[in-house]
Design a protein around this motif. Sequence first.
Motif, PDB file in Angstrom:
ATOM      1  N   THR A  41       0.842  -1.197   0.000  1.00  0.00           N
ATOM      2  CA  THR A  41       0.000   0.000   0.000  1.00  0.00           C
ATOM      3  C   THR A  41       0.878   1.248   0.000  1.00  0.00           C
ATOM      4  OG1 THR A  41      -1.704  -1.159   1.259  1.00  0.00           O
ATOM      5  CG2 THR A  41      -1.809   1.247   1.210  1.00  0.00           C
ATOM      6  N   PRO A  42       0.777   2.096  -1.006  1.00  0.00           N
ATOM      7  CA  PRO A  42       1.556   3.338  -1.000  1.00  0.00           C
ATOM      8  C   PRO A  42       0.953   4.357  -0.035  1.00  0.00           C
ATOM      9  CG  PRO A  42       0.175   3.233  -2.957  1.00  0.00           C
ATOM     10  CD  PRO A  42      -0.007   1.925  -2.253  1.00  0.00           C
ATOM     11  N   ILE A  43       1.785   5.092   0.673  1.00  0.00           N
ATOM     12  CA  ILE A  43       1.331   6.183   1.533  1.00  0.00           C
ATOM     13  C   ILE A  43       2.139   7.428   1.164  1.00  0.00           C
ATOM     14  CG2 ILE A  43       0.657   4.655   3.424  1.00  0.00           C
ATOM     15  CD1 ILE A  43       3.225   5.476   4.875  1.00  0.00           C
ATOM     16  N   SER A  44       1.552   8.584   1.397  1.00  0.00           N
ATOM     17  CA  SER A  44       2.236   9.822   1.015  1.00  0.00           C
ATOM     18  C   SER A  44       2.230  10.893   2.093  1.00  0.00           C
ATOM     19  CB  SER A  44       1.610  10.392  -0.265  1.00  0.00           C
ATOM     20  OG  SER A  44       0.229  10.667  -0.064  1.00  0.00           O
ATOM     21  N   ASP A  45       1.395  10.725   3.139  1.00  0.00           N
ATOM     22  CA  ASP A  45       1.346  11.747   4.187  1.00  0.00           C
ATOM     23  C   ASP A  45       0.935  11.107   5.507  1.00  0.00           C
ATOM     24  OD1 ASP A  45      -1.451  11.350   4.042  1.00  0.00           O
ATOM     25  OD2 ASP A  45      -1.671  12.977   2.584  1.00  0.00           O
ATOM     26  N   LEU A  46       0.819  11.929   6.550  1.00  0.00           N
ATOM     27  CA  LEU A  46       0.496  11.422   7.882  1.00  0.00           C
ATOM     28  C   LEU A  46      -0.896  10.825   7.948  1.00  0.00           C
ATOM     29  CD1 LEU A  46       1.978  13.955  10.473  1.00  0.00           C
ATOM     30  CD2 LEU A  46       2.559  11.544  10.152  1.00  0.00           C
ATOM     31  N   ARG A  47      -1.830  11.371   7.172  1.00  0.00           N
ATOM     32  CA  ARG A  47      -3.184  10.811   7.168  1.00  0.00           C
ATOM     33  C   ARG A  47      -3.155   9.366   6.678  1.00  0.00           C
ATOM     34  NH1 ARG A  47      -3.692  15.859   5.037  1.00  0.00           N
ATOM     35  NH2 ARG A  47      -3.735  15.018   2.901  1.00  0.00           N
ATOM     36  N   ASP A  48      -2.393   9.113   5.642  1.00  0.00           N
ATOM     37  CA  ASP A  48      -2.262   7.742   5.133  1.00  0.00           C
ATOM     38  C   ASP A  48      -1.628   6.832   6.180  1.00  0.00           C
ATOM     39  OD1 ASP A  48      -3.306   8.626   2.744  1.00  0.00           O
ATOM     40  OD2 ASP A  48      -1.366   8.746   1.712  1.00  0.00           O
ATOM     41  N   TRP A  49      -0.564   7.306   6.811  1.00  0.00           N
ATOM     42  CA  TRP A  49       0.131   6.509   7.821  1.00  0.00           C
ATOM     43  C   TRP A  49      -0.798   6.158   8.976  1.00  0.00           C
ATOM     44  CZ3 TRP A  49       4.037   3.505   9.120  1.00  0.00           C
ATOM     45  CH2 TRP A  49       4.401   3.379  10.462  1.00  0.00           C
ATOM     46  N   ASP A  50      -1.511   7.148   9.493  1.00  0.00           N
ATOM     47  CA  ASP A  50      -2.424   6.900  10.616  1.00  0.00           C
ATOM     48  C   ASP A  50      -3.539   5.929  10.217  1.00  0.00           C
ATOM     49  OD1 ASP A  50      -0.959   8.593  12.227  1.00  0.00           O
ATOM     50  OD2 ASP A  50      -2.240  10.335  11.853  1.00  0.00           O
ATOM     51  N   ARG A  51      -4.095   6.131   9.025  1.00  0.00           N
ATOM     52  CA  ARG A  51      -5.186   5.266   8.582  1.00  0.00           C
ATOM     53  C   ARG A  51      -4.742   3.808   8.464  1.00  0.00           C
ATOM     54  NH1 ARG A  51      -5.769   7.263   3.937  1.00  0.00           N
ATOM     55  NH2 ARG A  51      -4.634   5.623   2.817  1.00  0.00           N
ATOM     56  N   GLU A  52      -3.594   3.589   7.874  1.00  0.00           N
ATOM     57  CA  GLU A  52      -3.145   2.220   7.622  1.00  0.00           C
ATOM     58  C   GLU A  52      -2.669   1.523   8.898  1.00  0.00           C
ATOM     59  OE1 GLU A  52      -3.581   0.683   4.905  1.00  0.00           O
ATOM     60  OE2 GLU A  52      -4.249   2.400   3.722  1.00  0.00           O
ATOM     61  N   THR A  53      -2.057   2.249   9.811  1.00  0.00           N
ATOM     62  CA  THR A  53      -1.505   1.611  11.002  1.00  0.00           C
ATOM     63  C   THR A  53      -2.525   1.448  12.126  1.00  0.00           C
ATOM     64  OG1 THR A  53      -0.697   3.773  11.778  1.00  0.00           O
ATOM     65  CG2 THR A  53       0.831   2.389  10.529  1.00  0.00           C
ATOM     66  N   GLN A  54      -3.597   2.213  12.087  1.00  0.00           N
ATOM     67  CA  GLN A  54      -4.593   2.122  13.159  1.00  0.00           C
ATOM     68  C   GLN A  54      -5.651   1.058  12.897  1.00  0.00           C
ATOM     69  OE1 GLN A  54      -6.133   6.095  13.667  1.00  0.00           O
ATOM     70  NE2 GLN A  54      -4.176   6.908  14.426  1.00  0.00           N
ATOM     71  N   THR A  55      -5.607   0.428  11.747  1.00  0.00           N
ATOM     72  CA  THR A  55      -6.631  -0.563  11.407  1.00  0.00           C
ATOM     73  C   THR A  55      -6.078  -1.978  11.288  1.00  0.00           C
ATOM     74  OG1 THR A  55      -6.310  -0.124   9.040  1.00  0.00           O
ATOM     75  CG2 THR A  55      -8.020   1.146  10.181  1.00  0.00           C
ATOM     76  N   VAL A  56      -4.816  -2.192  11.655  1.00  0.00           N
ATOM     77  CA  VAL A  56      -4.207  -3.510  11.444  1.00  0.00           C
ATOM     78  C   VAL A  56      -4.153  -4.352  12.705  1.00  0.00           C
ATOM     79  CG1 VAL A  56      -2.818  -2.743   9.499  1.00  0.00           C
ATOM     80  CG2 VAL A  56      -1.904  -2.525  11.806  1.00  0.00           C
ATOM     81  N   GLY A  57      -4.536  -3.793  13.843  1.00  0.00           N
ATOM     82  CA  GLY A  57      -4.506  -4.556  15.086  1.00  0.00           C
ATOM     83  C   GLY A  57      -3.077  -4.919  15.481  1.00  0.00           C
ATOM     84  N   ASP A  58      -2.851  -6.215  15.766  1.00  0.00           N
ATOM     85  CA  ASP A  58      -1.541  -6.680  16.217  1.00  0.00           C
ATOM     86  C   ASP A  58      -0.624  -7.081  15.062  1.00  0.00           C
ATOM     87  OD1 ASP A  58      -2.233  -6.315  18.858  1.00  0.00           O
ATOM     88  OD2 ASP A  58      -3.010  -8.356  19.098  1.00  0.00           O
TER      89      ASP A  58
END
Length: 343
Positions: free
Chosen positions: A69-86
């Motif tokens: 998954t490509p990310i480009s800013d903090l919104r992308d980082w927060d979205r992707e890392t907060q939904t993956v659980g453990d």
Amino acid sequence: MISGSNLLAKAQLARQGCTRWLDSTGCRPVTSTPRGLPVARVSLRPGETPEEAQERRLRESQRVEERVTPISDLRDWDRETQTVGDKLVVVEVESDKVCQTGLEEEAELHWKADQAAALKPCQGIKHTFARIARECPDVKFLSLNADDPEASEVLDVLGVEVIPSVQFWRNGKLLWEHRGVNQFDQGLGEGVLYFGDSAAGGVTASEHVKELHTPQDFDNFVNGQEERVLTVVDVSVSSAAPCIQIFPAVLALARSFKGYAAFGRLMGDETPERQQLLQKYKILEVPTFLFFKNGKEVGRHVGSSRGDLIGKILQVQSEYGVAPPPPPKPAGAVPRRRGAVRR
């Protein structure tokens, strides 16, 4: 620490002085077209034409790209890392304009030809990252291009100081980082195996090396093996590079010695209970390998040398009458049949 904005500024100055690197080891050789694009060798399956094989490869590549998954800013980082659980999160940071070795001193190159040559090794990073992602469906893979206009904030949050880098995160905590293009593929593969439990070919490490989460797990594992089996416990910590680098060898040994030696792993720094086990067994350095026979410690080995570890295992097996595994049969060997010889 170098800020994200400074990293981007450095990328813009790559024309005037770029960094150089030495070839990484252990990398699968990739041929190139005159334009420098990687060319994959496609193996044919039974009854498959070269055209069909190429189409299959393109479909597989498309699925692999979807795993990253490509990310480009903090919104992308927060979205992707907060939904993956453990889940383990692996983020790769790259640039089209900067390619650093990760060594303490980076060479400055001023000729355009030298600059292009220095950047070329980093062109294979995407391929390496996608190949590892294909083998590890239970890991979240993210890709950040440091040249993106909004990438500087993410670089600051991640604490990136060297490009390229690959970081391993879980539950919002940075576990480990490999910096620079030197041995990038090796560092990526070792990190995914060590933290993500995934190896090439769909192998799950914990099926061969038992994870020991509690003192009860430890005692049950040490005392639960058959009498003829040597018990080996790999005592490691989460952020020590030697522990990460030796673990592929530990997995290989666990698979080769199955039925003759049982392997477990204790990550000693993850809970207070495990830290107490380190004190109980007087672990001063990592990795330390503890050897048990019938529930009693019969030896130990300290260090990350694969050869020394194999030698110590065979020595302890010999001392305590534990048979070593038979040597592997050569590929294509046909077992000899016993019986009368016809004349």
